[in-house]
Design a protein around this motif. Structure first.
Motif, mmCIF file in Angstrom:
data_model
loop_
_atom_site.group_PDB
_atom_site.id
_atom_site.type_symbol
_atom_site.label_atom_id
_atom_site.label_comp_id
_atom_site.label_asym_id
_atom_site.label_seq_id
_atom_site.Cartn_x
_atom_site.Cartn_y
_atom_site.Cartn_z
ATOM 1 N N SER A 77 0.831 -1.210 0.000
ATOM 2 C CA SER A 77 0.000 0.000 0.000
ATOM 3 C C SER A 77 0.863 1.257 0.000
ATOM 4 C CB SER A 77 -0.987 0.003 1.166
ATOM 5 O OG SER A 77 -0.306 0.000 2.396
ATOM 6 N N SER A 78 1.972 1.260 0.740
ATOM 7 C CA SER A 78 2.892 2.411 0.713
ATOM 8 C C SER A 78 3.494 2.568 -0.664
ATOM 9 C CB SER A 78 4.012 2.241 1.742
ATOM 10 O OG SER A 78 3.497 2.262 3.049
ATOM 11 N N THR A 79 3.864 1.453 -1.287
ATOM 12 C CA THR A 79 4.445 1.502 -2.624
ATOM 13 C C THR A 79 3.441 2.061 -3.621
ATOM 14 O OG1 THR A 79 5.838 -0.386 -2.077
ATOM 15 C CG2 THR A 79 5.590 0.131 -4.416
ATOM 16 N N ALA A 80 2.196 1.656 -3.505
ATOM 17 C CA ALA A 80 1.157 2.174 -4.402
ATOM 18 C C ALA A 80 0.994 3.681 -4.221
ATOM 19 C CB ALA A 80 -0.165 1.454 -4.151
ATOM 20 N N ASP A 81 0.967 4.147 -2.976
ATOM 21 C CA ASP A 81 0.847 5.588 -2.709
ATOM 22 C C ASP A 81 2.028 6.357 -3.299
ATOM 23 O OD1 ASP A 81 -1.496 5.143 -1.306
ATOM 24 O OD2 ASP A 81 -0.550 5.284 0.668
ATOM 25 N N ILE A 82 3.230 5.834 -3.127
ATOM 26 C CA ILE A 82 4.424 6.489 -3.666
ATOM 27 C C ILE A 82 4.359 6.516 -5.189
ATOM 28 C CG2 ILE A 82 6.929 6.252 -3.938
ATOM 29 C CD1 ILE A 82 6.877 5.102 -1.009
ATOM 30 N N ALA A 83 3.939 5.409 -5.795
ATOM 31 C CA ALA A 83 3.842 5.341 -7.259
ATOM 32 C C ALA A 83 2.852 6.372 -7.785
ATOM 33 C CB ALA A 83 3.456 3.931 -7.706
ATOM 34 N N VAL A 84 1.734 6.538 -7.114
ATOM 35 C CA VAL A 84 0.745 7.536 -7.532
ATOM 36 C C VAL A 84 1.355 8.938 -7.472
ATOM 37 C CG1 VAL A 84 -1.429 8.655 -6.855
ATOM 38 C CG2 VAL A 84 -1.292 6.158 -6.970
ATOM 39 N N ARG A 85 2.079 9.236 -6.392
ATOM 40 C CA ARG A 85 2.713 10.554 -6.264
ATOM 41 C C ARG A 85 3.771 10.766 -7.352
ATOM 42 N NH1 ARG A 85 1.882 9.697 -0.655
ATOM 43 N NH2 ARG A 85 3.900 8.696 -0.402
ATOM 44 N N LEU A 86 4.586 9.737 -7.610
ATOM 45 C CA LEU A 86 5.627 9.863 -8.636
ATOM 46 C C LEU A 86 5.025 10.021 -10.022
ATOM 47 C CD1 LEU A 86 8.245 7.248 -7.351
ATOM 48 C CD2 LEU A 86 8.353 9.755 -7.169
ATOM 49 N N GLU A 87 3.918 9.318 -10.260
ATOM 50 C CA GLU A 87 3.222 9.470 -11.543
ATOM 51 C C GLU A 87 2.667 10.888 -11.663
ATOM 52 O OE1 GLU A 87 0.033 6.919 -14.127
ATOM 53 O OE2 GLU A 87 -0.511 7.342 -12.037
ATOM 54 N N GLY A 88 2.116 11.407 -10.584
ATOM 55 C CA GLY A 88 1.573 12.768 -10.582
ATOM 56 C C GLY A 88 2.632 13.818 -10.863
ATOM 57 N N LYS A 89 3.869 13.548 -10.489
ATOM 58 C CA LYS A 89 4.971 14.482 -10.754
ATOM 59 C C LYS A 89 5.549 14.288 -12.157
ATOM 60 C CE LYS A 89 6.332 14.994 -5.939
ATOM 61 N NZ LYS A 89 7.462 15.043 -4.996
ATOM 62 N N GLY A 90 5.071 13.257 -12.854
ATOM 63 C CA GLY A 90 5.540 13.005 -14.214
ATOM 64 C C GLY A 90 6.848 12.230 -14.275
ATOM 65 N N TRP A 91 7.232 11.583 -13.192
ATOM 66 C CA TRP A 91 8.519 10.886 -13.134
ATOM 67 C C TRP A 91 8.416 9.403 -13.464
ATOM 68 C CZ3 TRP A 91 9.783 13.509 -7.864
ATOM 69 C CH2 TRP A 91 10.124 14.850 -8.089
ATOM 70 N N ILE A 92 7.213 8.832 -13.359
ATOM 71 C CA ILE A 92 7.014 7.424 -13.729
ATOM 72 C C ILE A 92 5.685 7.287 -14.460
ATOM 73 C CG2 ILE A 92 8.298 6.614 -11.685
ATOM 74 C CD1 ILE A 92 5.583 5.465 -10.654
ATOM 75 N N THR A 93 5.543 6.150 -15.148
ATOM 76 C CA THR A 93 4.250 5.780 -15.723
ATOM 77 C C THR A 93 3.804 4.490 -15.055
ATOM 78 O OG1 THR A 93 5.274 4.502 -17.518
ATOM 79 C CG2 THR A 93 4.750 6.831 -17.970
ATOM 80 N N ARG A 94 2.489 4.350 -14.941
ATOM 81 C CA ARG A 94 1.895 3.126 -14.387
ATOM 82 C C ARG A 94 0.901 2.613 -15.420
ATOM 83 N NH1 ARG A 94 -0.904 3.235 -9.248
ATOM 84 N NH2 ARG A 94 -2.192 4.783 -10.261
#
Length: 161
Positions: A77-94
């Motif tokens: 769940s922490s990893t999912a939250d971090i991934a959402v934030r990183l995607e929102g900053k444009g640094w990763i895609t999911r």
């Protein structure tokens, strides 16, 4: 009666252990120092955990969120939250995969951010370990790695590779 004396002896000897001789206290302090130096050196654009996630994605493009969590030793769940934030900053895609899994990849902007961080990471390493001799640094990192490895299963989120 002998059991009571043994218990009293254990209690008094535990109370006599200096706080600075207790590994948990020293590890907590080392973590505080490491995070502080991270922010002093690299700023607050990226957290240490976000950096670990992004570096793992750099080394393993296209892994799924569960595998990422295992490799960084975070709960899912922490990893999912971090991934959402990183995607929102444009640094990763999911990208949604079969069975609800998500494939994660760094974007070009995420890659560029990590590249810009390299000099700062080298400065941070030097700030944290520079006062140690080469042999002390090697021994410290070897023992720290061994400590983490032998205690991995005691973690709330054990690392899986």
């Amino acid at each position: 009666m002998p059991i009571e004396r043994a218990m009293q002896s254990q209690q008094s000897s535990t109370a006599e252990i200096s706080l600075n001789d207790q590994p948990g206290h020293l590890i907590r302090r080392a973590h505080q120092i490491s995070v502080s130096v991270f922010y002093e050196t690299l700023g607050r654009e990226v957290t240490p955990v976000q950096y670990a996630v992004m570096r793992t994605l750099q080394d393993n493009p296209g892994i799924d969120q569960v595998t990422l969590a295992q490799q960084v030793a975070l709960d899912t769940s922490s990893t999912a939250d971090i991934a959402v934030r990183l995607e929102g900053k444009g640094w990763i895609t999911r990208k949604l995969l079969a069975r609800g899994q998500r494939e994660l990849r760094l974007t070009a902007e995420g890659e560029a951010l990590l590249e810009r961080m390299v000099p700062g990471m080298q400065q941070m390493q030097n700030a944290l370990l520079g006062m140690l001799s080469d042999s002390e640094r090697d021994a410290f990192l070897q023992l720290l790695s061994k400590f983490v490895t032998v205690n991995n299963e005691r973690s709330r989120a054990p690392m899986r590779t």
